[in-house]
Design an enzyme around this catalytic site. Structure first.
Site, PDB file in Angstrom:
ATOM      1  NE  ARG A   1     -19.237  44.106 -15.229  1.00  0.00           N
ATOM      2  CZ  ARG A   1     -19.841  43.166 -14.496  1.00  0.00           C
ATOM      3  NH1 ARG A   1     -20.529  42.199 -15.075  1.00  0.00           N
ATOM      4  NH2 ARG A   1     -19.765  43.190 -13.178  1.00  0.00           N
TER       5      ARG A   1
ATOM      6  N   GLY B   1     -35.330  43.012  -8.880  1.00  0.00           N
ATOM      7  CA  GLY B   1     -33.979  43.106  -9.439  1.00  0.00           C
ATOM      8  C   GLY B   1     -33.836  42.400 -10.779  1.00  0.00           C
TER       9      GLY B   1
ATOM     10  CG  HIS C   1     -21.353  36.572 -17.815  1.00  0.00           C
ATOM     11  ND1 HIS C   1     -21.826  37.845 -18.040  1.00  0.00           N
ATOM     12  CD2 HIS C   1     -21.272  36.435 -16.458  1.00  0.00           C
ATOM     13  CE1 HIS C   1     -22.028  38.450 -16.870  1.00  0.00           C
ATOM     14  NE2 HIS C   1     -21.710  37.614 -15.902  1.00  0.00           N
TER      15      HIS C   1
ATOM     16  CB  CYS D   1     -23.340  34.343 -13.469  1.00  0.00           C
ATOM     17  SG  CYS D   1     -22.471  35.862 -13.076  1.00  0.00           S
TER      18      CYS D   1
ATOM     19  CD  GLN E   1     -17.709  38.037 -15.325  1.00  0.00           C
ATOM     20  OE1 GLN E   1     -16.640  37.567 -14.954  1.00  0.00           O
ATOM     21  NE2 GLN E   1     -18.653  38.370 -14.479  1.00  0.00           N
TER      22      GLN E   1
HETATM   23  P1  NAP Z   1     -30.391  44.636  -8.835  1.00  0.00           P
HETATM   24  O1  NAP Z   1     -30.941  44.630 -10.208  1.00  0.00           O
HETATM   25  O2  NAP Z   1     -29.658  45.828  -8.357  1.00  0.00           O
HETATM   26  O3  NAP Z   1     -31.583  44.308  -7.805  1.00  0.00           O
HETATM   27  C1  NAP Z   1     -31.380  44.281  -6.424  1.00  0.00           C
HETATM   28  C2  NAP Z   1     -32.581  43.654  -5.745  1.00  0.00           C
HETATM   29  O4  NAP Z   1     -32.344  43.536  -4.331  1.00  0.00           O
HETATM   30  C3  NAP Z   1     -33.848  44.483  -5.900  1.00  0.00           C
HETATM   31  O5  NAP Z   1     -34.964  43.647  -5.935  1.00  0.00           O
HETATM   32  C4  NAP Z   1     -33.834  45.280  -4.601  1.00  0.00           C
HETATM   33  O6  NAP Z   1     -35.110  45.745  -4.223  1.00  0.00           O
HETATM   34  C5  NAP Z   1     -33.387  44.213  -3.645  1.00  0.00           C
HETATM   35  N1  NAP Z   1     -32.897  44.809  -2.407  1.00  0.00           N
HETATM   36  C6  NAP Z   1     -31.917  45.717  -2.266  1.00  0.00           C
HETATM   37  N2  NAP Z   1     -31.785  46.051  -0.960  1.00  0.00           N
HETATM   38  C7  NAP Z   1     -32.699  45.332  -0.276  1.00  0.00           C
HETATM   39  C8  NAP Z   1     -33.070  45.228   1.086  1.00  0.00           C
HETATM   40  N3  NAP Z   1     -32.453  45.927   2.036  1.00  0.00           N
HETATM   41  N4  NAP Z   1     -34.066  44.380   1.430  1.00  0.00           N
HETATM   42  C9  NAP Z   1     -34.696  43.651   0.482  1.00  0.00           C
HETATM   43  N5  NAP Z   1     -34.402  43.704  -0.840  1.00  0.00           N
HETATM   44  C10 NAP Z   1     -33.417  44.532  -1.205  1.00  0.00           C
HETATM   45  O7  NAP Z   1     -29.391  43.426  -8.592  1.00  0.00           O
HETATM   46  P2  NAP Z   1     -29.400  41.949  -9.233  1.00  0.00           P
HETATM   47  O8  NAP Z   1     -28.542  41.933 -10.439  1.00  0.00           O
HETATM   48  O9  NAP Z   1     -30.792  41.423  -9.331  1.00  0.00           O
HETATM   49  O10 NAP Z   1     -28.582  41.159  -8.136  1.00  0.00           O
HETATM   50  C11 NAP Z   1     -29.037  41.002  -6.830  1.00  0.00           C
HETATM   51  C12 NAP Z   1     -28.062  40.099  -6.083  1.00  0.00           C
HETATM   52  O11 NAP Z   1     -28.098  38.807  -6.689  1.00  0.00           O
HETATM   53  C13 NAP Z   1     -26.590  40.534  -6.194  1.00  0.00           C
HETATM   54  O12 NAP Z   1     -26.247  41.470  -5.202  1.00  0.00           O
HETATM   55  C14 NAP Z   1     -25.885  39.231  -6.026  1.00  0.00           C
HETATM   56  O13 NAP Z   1     -25.688  38.933  -4.666  1.00  0.00           O
HETATM   57  C15 NAP Z   1     -26.838  38.223  -6.650  1.00  0.00           C
HETATM   58  N6  NAP Z   1     -26.411  37.897  -8.030  1.00  0.00           N
HETATM   59  C16 NAP Z   1     -25.899  36.697  -8.256  1.00  0.00           C
HETATM   60  C17 NAP Z   1     -25.448  36.368  -9.484  1.00  0.00           C
HETATM   61  C18 NAP Z   1     -24.778  35.063  -9.699  1.00  0.00           C
HETATM   62  O14 NAP Z   1     -23.704  35.108 -10.212  1.00  0.00           O
HETATM   63  N7  NAP Z   1     -25.360  33.950  -9.352  1.00  0.00           N
HETATM   64  C19 NAP Z   1     -25.555  37.230 -10.557  1.00  0.00           C
HETATM   65  C20 NAP Z   1     -26.109  38.467 -10.341  1.00  0.00           C
HETATM   66  C21 NAP Z   1     -26.535  38.786  -9.057  1.00  0.00           C
HETATM   67  P3  NAP Z   1     -35.556  47.274  -4.545  1.00  0.00           P
HETATM   68  O15 NAP Z   1     -35.920  47.308  -5.997  1.00  0.00           O
HETATM   69  O16 NAP Z   1     -36.733  47.453  -3.652  1.00  0.00           O
HETATM   70  O17 NAP Z   1     -34.408  48.149  -4.217  1.00  0.00           O
HETATM   71  O1  3JN Z   2     -20.767  40.919 -12.184  1.00  0.00           O
HETATM   72  C1  3JN Z   2     -21.201  39.842 -12.608  1.00  0.00           C
HETATM   73  O2  3JN Z   2     -21.204  39.553 -13.802  1.00  0.00           O
HETATM   74  C2  3JN Z   2     -21.716  38.840 -11.635  1.00  0.00           C
HETATM   75  C3  3JN Z   2     -21.941  39.454 -10.314  1.00  0.00           C
HETATM   76  C4  3JN Z   2     -22.419  38.811  -9.291  1.00  0.00           C
HETATM   77  C5  3JN Z   2     -22.564  39.458  -8.004  1.00  0.00           C
HETATM   78  C6  3JN Z   2     -22.819  40.829  -7.950  1.00  0.00           C
HETATM   79  C7  3JN Z   2     -22.915  41.460  -6.719  1.00  0.00           C
HETATM   80  C8  3JN Z   2     -22.752  40.762  -5.553  1.00  0.00           C
HETATM   81  C9  3JN Z   2     -22.432  38.732  -6.834  1.00  0.00           C
HETATM   82  C10 3JN Z   2     -22.259  37.257  -6.892  1.00  0.00           C
HETATM   83  O3  3JN Z   2     -23.248  36.571  -7.085  1.00  0.00           O
HETATM   84  O4  3JN Z   2     -21.151  36.746  -6.744  1.00  0.00           O
HETATM   85  C11 3JN Z   2     -22.501  39.396  -5.607  1.00  0.00           C
HETATM   86  C12 3JN Z   2     -22.298  38.674  -4.320  1.00  0.00           C
HETATM   87  O5  3JN Z   2     -23.263  38.147  -3.809  1.00  0.00           O
HETATM   88  O6  3JN Z   2     -21.171  38.663  -3.841  1.00  0.00           O
END
Ligand code: NAP
Ligand code: 3JN
Length: 345
Positions: A245, A16, A252, A132, A159
């Site tokens: 957004r 991801g 951001h 974030c 963002q």
């Molecule tokens: P992304 O680019 O869509 O990547 C999603 C990742 O999750 C990919 O590695 C995907 O693997 C994996 N995944 C999806 N379904 C899965 C499953 N059933 N089992 C195992 N792995 C799975 O999303 P991202 O931006 O990296 O964000 C991922 C998550 O991180 C978000 O949903 C959110 O909860 C968190 N996040 C947090 C922040 C923050 O503010 N701290 C910011 C952004 C995201 P595949 O490639 O194999 O599908």
């Molecule tokens: O949209 C953004 O700029 C930050 C998004 C974070 C995010 C996206 C999907 C699911 C989150 C998060 O970390 O709060 C989640 C989630 O885990 O709820």
């Protein structure tokens, strides 16, 4: 001297937008890693990724994959964390979770190392990484809060689309090209909400991030409000947020208005911010120098500028706060929690 313990680390969501930055950050830092295990969905199992000159193969994230893992960095969405984080903990791992799954759980510390590093050591197996937009805001507020006392914060965010993952980045690229070439397109990904309805993101500004709540705020806005109070251990801080957004790939930006308990002096605020860990002050209107999404990309710090006193409130300051949402907002904050834990373990 005792030999340094080596850690078997796992990245869950390794393919991801956040997971890839985690791998890059682990590559750049000097953590004592004995082995790195990369996990994602079954779709990615077998894909190869290079790490420190080695080729690693992605495996499917399932309970058995956590055998022998010391630290698991989760970033594969809330449902994966809810399903697998406890499986990892039961097998002896410390989970550092980047999703909202456990952030507001009273048993789970929510940590930004510049603000509440001591909470790391109160964990019961899981440490949560905040949203974030919360992280960069509290890093900028903390040094001012320590000196002037925090009363009220009103923030508008700008963002980047990478906050919504790889698919949102691809969508902005495709839409931008289509608009410039005067071709038709159907918005498909943003905003992420409870309806199928999507809006154009290219050359647009969308005042919705995540789903709407009954109180009219979105979930992203409520995350910032609730997480700020939890990280600062102060439910009395008044926080109000509008999350927006914008068609930016990474970084951001936030317009933050703060009211303090005491009157706040701009020069002193600038000095406190300049000395604060993890903060870089970029604030010279004479030379049009202020933080930008483009110049913060790829950096771990939080950049603060446009520091100015409110014209009506002697205890009010305005700040412009920018950071790389995938680094300090996600990957770097998680790795920094792991580093702080390892240093003191
Ligand atoms: P992304 O680019 O869509 O990547 C999603 C990742 O999750 C990919 O590695 C995907 O693997 C994996 N995944 C999806 N379904 C899965 C499953 N059933 N089992 C195992 N792995 C799975 O999303 P991202 O931006 O990296 O964000 C991922 C998550 O991180 C978000 O949903 C959110 O909860 C968190 N996040 C947090 C922040 C923050 O503010 N701290 C910011 C952004 C995201 P595949 O490639 O194999 O599908
Ligand atoms: O949209 C953004 O700029 C930050 C998004 C974070 C995010 C996206 C999907 C699911 C989150 C998060 O970390 O709060 C989640 C989630 O885990 O709820």
């Amino acid at each position: 001297m005792a030999e340094q313990k080596q850690y078997h680390i796992a990245v869950v969501g390794a393919t991801g937008a956040v997971g890839q930055q985690m791998i890059k950050t682990l590559e750049e830092r000097d953590l004592p890693i004995s082995k790195l295990t990369l996990l994602a969905s079954a779709r990615s199992a077998g894909k190869e990724v290079s790490f420190k000159g080695e080729t690693l193969t992605i495996q499917e994230a399932k309970p058995e994959a956590f055998e022998g893992i010391d630290i698991a960095l989760f970033s594969a969405g809330g449902s994966v964390s809810r399903k697998l984080a406890h499986e990892a903990v039961e097998r002896g791992a410390l989970v550092i979770d980047n999703t909202s799954a456990f952030r507001m759980d009273p048993e789970v510390p929510l940590v930004v190392p510049e603000v509440n590093p001591e909470d790391i050591f109160k964990h019961k197996g899981i440490i949560a990484n905040p949203n974030c937009s919360t992280i960069q805001m509290v890093v900028a507020l903390q040094p001012l809060r320590e000196r002037f006392g925090l009363k009220r914060v009103i923030t508008s965010t700008y963002q980047a689309v990478s906050g919504a993952g790889h698919s949102a980045v691809d969508e902005l690229k495709k839409q931008s090209k289509a608009v410039l070439e005067e071709e038709s397109f159907t918005p498909d990904i943003l905003p992420v909400g409870s309806l199928e309805k999507k809006h154009q993101m290219a050359f647009n500004v969308v005042p919705q991030i995540d789903v709407f709540q009954d109180n009219g705020f979105t979930f992203e806005e409520m995350k910032m409000i609730n997480e700020t109070k939890k990280i600062m251990h102060d439910d009395g801080i008044q926080v109000s947020v509008t999350c927006v957004r914008v068609p930016v790939f990474t970084g951001h930006s936030e317009a933050v208005y703060v009211e303090f308990e005491k009157d706040a002096d701009v020069q002193e605020a600038r000095q406190l911010l300049a000395q604060a860990p993890g903060v870089v002050v970029e604030d010279d209107p004479q030379t049009q120098h202020y933080p930008l999404a483009t110049t913060s990309e790829g950096k771990n710090e939080v950049f603060v500028g446009r520091i100015r006193k409110d014209l009506d409130q002697p205890n009010g300051l305005h700040l412009w706060v920018v950071s790389d949402n995938l680094l300090k907002g996600a990957a770097w904050n998680s790795v920094q929690i792991a580093e702080t834990y390892i240093e003191k373990a």
